[in-house]
Design an enzyme around this catalytic site. Sequence first.
Site, PDB file in Angstrom:
ATOM      1  N   PRO A 115       0.904  -1.464   0.400  1.00  0.00           N
ATOM      2  CA  PRO A 115       0.022  -0.054   0.069  1.00  0.00           C
ATOM      3  C   PRO A 115       0.311   1.340  -0.096  1.00  0.00           C
ATOM      4  O   PRO A 115       2.513   0.888   0.781  1.00  0.00           O
ATOM      5  CB  PRO A 115      -1.375  -0.024   1.230  1.00  0.00           C
TER       6      PRO A 115
ATOM      7  N   ASN B  14       8.446  -4.792  -0.920  1.00  0.00           N
ATOM      8  CA  ASN B  14       8.421  -4.139  -0.084  1.00  0.00           C
ATOM      9  C   ASN B  14       6.865  -3.888   0.901  1.00  0.00           C
ATOM     10  O   ASN B  14       5.962  -3.508  -0.435  1.00  0.00           O
ATOM     11  CB  ASN B  14       8.814  -2.185  -0.628  1.00  0.00           C
TER      12      ASN B  14
ATOM     13  N   HIS C 181      12.472  -2.057   2.359  1.00  0.00           N
ATOM     14  CA  HIS C 181      11.993  -0.462   3.018  1.00  0.00           C
ATOM     15  C   HIS C 181      12.972   0.722   2.302  1.00  0.00           C
ATOM     16  O   HIS C 181      14.389   0.556   2.762  1.00  0.00           O
ATOM     17  CB  HIS C 181      12.310  -0.269   4.203  1.00  0.00           C
TER      18      HIS C 181
END
Length: 161
Positions: free
Chosen positions: A12, A80, A106
Amino acid sequence: MRTFTILIANGPNLGHIGRRQPEIYGSRSITELTDMIRELLGPERVSRIRLDFFQANGEGQLIDRLEEAMRQGVDGIVLNAGAYTHTSLALADCLAWIGIPCVEVHLSNILARTDEPLRRTSLIGRSCAGVIAGFGLHSYALGVCALWQRFMDTAKPTAKE
């Protein structure tokens, strides 16, 4: 020579890499990733890697894509998972059973996120080969390089052969 397929999967809010909160996540766009990988691995190796990009805001969509990657015979995943890293047992369970080497990445250093302690925890990390964090978009390129090295190490003949 064999070509390896690597799925670059984003969770997201990661459809806006380079534009979303650049002070935290950096200003480089995902479109720059192939050039970064080429710089790190060189053109010959990069020609043996096929990148498949996917982004979804929904947890179920990510899980569906990971299961599809298993059916397709994808060789590795750079993931990720965004906020699902810290909250999704379902995503962790999926990674555990599909059996595809995965590198958790990340953009920011999640261990340095003292403002939000929850972001320092990863539920998916236990099902990943490794974790790379804090290098902005380079985290993805380093994840691809780590998978490449894993592929090469696996392909080396053993002493018995």
